[in-house]
Design a protein around this motif. Structure first.
Motif, PDB file in Angstrom:
ATOM      1  N   PHE A  37       4.626  31.914  -0.775  1.00 31.42           N
ATOM      2  CA  PHE A  37       6.066  31.906  -1.182  1.00 31.42           C
ATOM      3  C   PHE A  37       6.648  33.152  -0.565  1.00 31.42           C
ATOM      4  N   LYS A 218      16.416  46.290 -11.801  1.00 33.66           N
ATOM      5  CA  LYS A 218      16.554  46.615 -10.467  1.00 33.66           C
ATOM      6  C   LYS A 218      16.958  45.207  -9.573  1.00 33.66           C
ATOM      7  N   ARG A 295       3.458  33.855 -11.602  1.00 36.12           N
ATOM      8  CA  ARG A 295       4.477  34.616 -12.342  1.00 36.12           C
ATOM      9  C   ARG A 295       5.574  33.644 -12.820  1.00 36.12           C
ATOM     10  N   VAL A 298      10.402  33.412 -11.430  1.00 27.99           N
ATOM     11  CA  VAL A 298      10.675  34.412 -10.476  1.00 27.99           C
ATOM     12  C   VAL A 298      11.282  33.326  -9.390  1.00 27.99           C
ATOM     13  N   PHE A 300      12.837  34.060  -5.632  1.00 23.78           N
ATOM     14  CA  PHE A 300      12.851  35.157  -4.613  1.00 23.78           C
ATOM     15  C   PHE A 300      13.434  34.801  -3.134  1.00 23.78           C
TER      16      PHE A 300
HETATM   17  C1  BMA Z   1       8.081  42.415  -6.392  1.00 25.07           C
HETATM   18  C2  BMA Z   1       7.521  41.744  -5.216  1.00 25.07           C
HETATM   19  C3  BMA Z   1       7.657  40.471  -4.609  1.00 25.07           C
HETATM   20  C4  BMA Z   1       7.439  39.662  -5.700  1.00 25.07           C
HETATM   21  C5  BMA Z   1       8.266  40.060  -7.056  1.00 25.07           C
HETATM   22  C6  BMA Z   1       7.850  39.248  -8.455  1.00 25.07           C
HETATM   23  O1  BMA Z   1       7.726  43.509  -6.860  1.00 25.07           O
HETATM   24  O2  BMA Z   1       5.935  41.886  -5.231  1.00 25.07           O
HETATM   25  O3  BMA Z   1       6.784  40.297  -3.599  1.00 25.07           O
HETATM   26  O4  BMA Z   1       7.808  38.237  -5.688  1.00 25.07           O
HETATM   27  O5  BMA Z   1       7.817  41.430  -7.426  1.00 25.07           O
HETATM   28  O6  BMA Z   1       6.580  39.231  -8.703  1.00 25.07           O
END
Ligand code: BMA
Length: 345
Positions: A37, A218, A295, A298, A300
């Motif tokens: 990912f 955030k 998780r 998400v 990203f």
């Molecule tokens: C963030 C990073 C990312 C991750 C996201 C969701 O803090 O660690 O790599 O995809 O959290 O877990």
């Protein structure tokens, strides 16, 4: 009540998830792999290149899962959809100089003047750092720069602007952001400039989390920005926390949701936001984004490619588990970004 409940969130109507999703999964990886990912993707020397985050767990998918290590995997593609993962990872944290480096992850790729630059996050025993390396063959990487802690999510613009290289980034001002405990992780998007990609400065705030209605925690830069005739199209991630969320994936507890957002930055001065979509570009909705992952919920984004016909490929990690692809026309993406009624002084 520190975290407001933002309710259900939906993706922009112009977004089309690719029917081949997920485009890269651990099953395609010919070495140890539990999660694939948060990849960086670019076009380099006539083909698509992906460097993806490859997390390895013992007992993945169970309550006894234990994190082992992270490598960065390499894959090539002729069409940006069907990917061939190479026989071995292209980088591990052991390739990065520095004291007690623990993990290198979340790569982002940008081609500048024919060379491929990779930004990455680096966990060290003494804090989180952002890194920039350069490669011409994805075998040898020269590390050009490591930030002071705490910084992460760096992305490079693909050309000099006003004679300087430029990056977006997301520092972690743990002690300065607010007085309440829940304000400690309210992080924002910043930009810095450099004459040579090694020395960085002129750091300025670009957008605060308070400007993004679908975040209550955030925000951070996502894919490296793409130039359009209207300005720089830039994705970001936006996080909301809900205390009532409990276990949501095979991690022990997960209370966050990550959406992809989109904004337009001024073509000549990308530190200025000239357009913002105040609803998500991509919200977790497909089954591979919402269920069965490490998780869940998400999104990203880490790669964005503008094709000659105006279609934009947006690559994103889903559920911190697999890599996915969505598309939209560049004009529709630009149209989502409405003028903002705020400025950063
Ligand atoms: C963030 C990073 C990312 C991750 C996201 C969701 O803090 O660690 O790599 O995809 O959290 O877990």
């Amino acid at each position: 009540m520190p975290y407001s409940d933002l309710g259900p969130l939906h993706s922009a109507p112009c977004i089309v998830r690719h029917p081949a999703n997920p485009v890269v999964t651990p099953a395609q990886v010919p070495y140890a792999s539990s999660l694939t990912f948060n990849a960086g993707i670019t076009k380099y020397q006539g083909r698509y290149v992906m460097v993806f985050r490859n997390d390895v767990f013992s007992n993945p998918g169970t309550d006894n899962a234990r994190f082992e290590h992270i490598t960065l995997g390499l894959a090539f593609s002729d069409d940006g959809v069907k990917w061939t993962v190479q026989p071995k990872p292209c980088l591990t944290h052991e390739d990065i100089p520095g004291h007690r480096v623990l993990r290198a992850y979340d790569p982002r790729l940008t081609v500048i003047d024919g060379r491929c630059y990779m930004c990455f996050a680096l966990d060290t025993y003494h804090g989180l750092r952002g890194g920039i390396a350069v490669t011409d063959d994805f075998e040898r990487f020269e590390v050009l720069h490591l930030t002071a802690p705490e910084n992460r999510n760096m992305v490079l613009f693909p050309e000099k602007i006003g004679g300087r290289y430029m990056r977006l980034e997301r520092p972690f001002p743990m002690y300065g952001r607010g007085r309440e405990w829940w304000e400690a992780t309210r992080f924002d998007i910043w930009a810095s400039r450099s004459p040579d990609l090694r020395y960085w400065g002129d750091t300025e705030l670009v957008m605060g989390v308070e400007h993004v209605p679908f975040a209550n925690d955030k925000i951070g830069p996502a894919a490296p920005p793409v130039r359009t005739k209207h300005g720089w199209l830039a994705t970001f991630h936006a996080v909301d926390i809900l205390d009532s969320r409990g276990k949501n994936g095979w991690e022990k507890a997960w209370k966050k949701r990550y959406c992809g957002g989109i904004m337009l930055l001024d073509g000549e001065n990308p530190r200025k936001v000239i357009g913002l979509c105040t609803t998500p570009l991509l919200a977790p909705e497909a089954s591979y984004e919402t269920t069965g992952g490490y998780r869940n919920d998400v999104i990203f984004p880490g790669g964005m490619i503008l094709e000659a016909d105006g279609m934009v490929k947006i690559y994103y990690g889903a559920a911190d588990t697999v890599e996915c692809l969505a598309t939209a026309h560049v004009d529709e993406l630009v149209a989502l970004c409405k003028p903002v009624d705020w400025t950063i002084a």
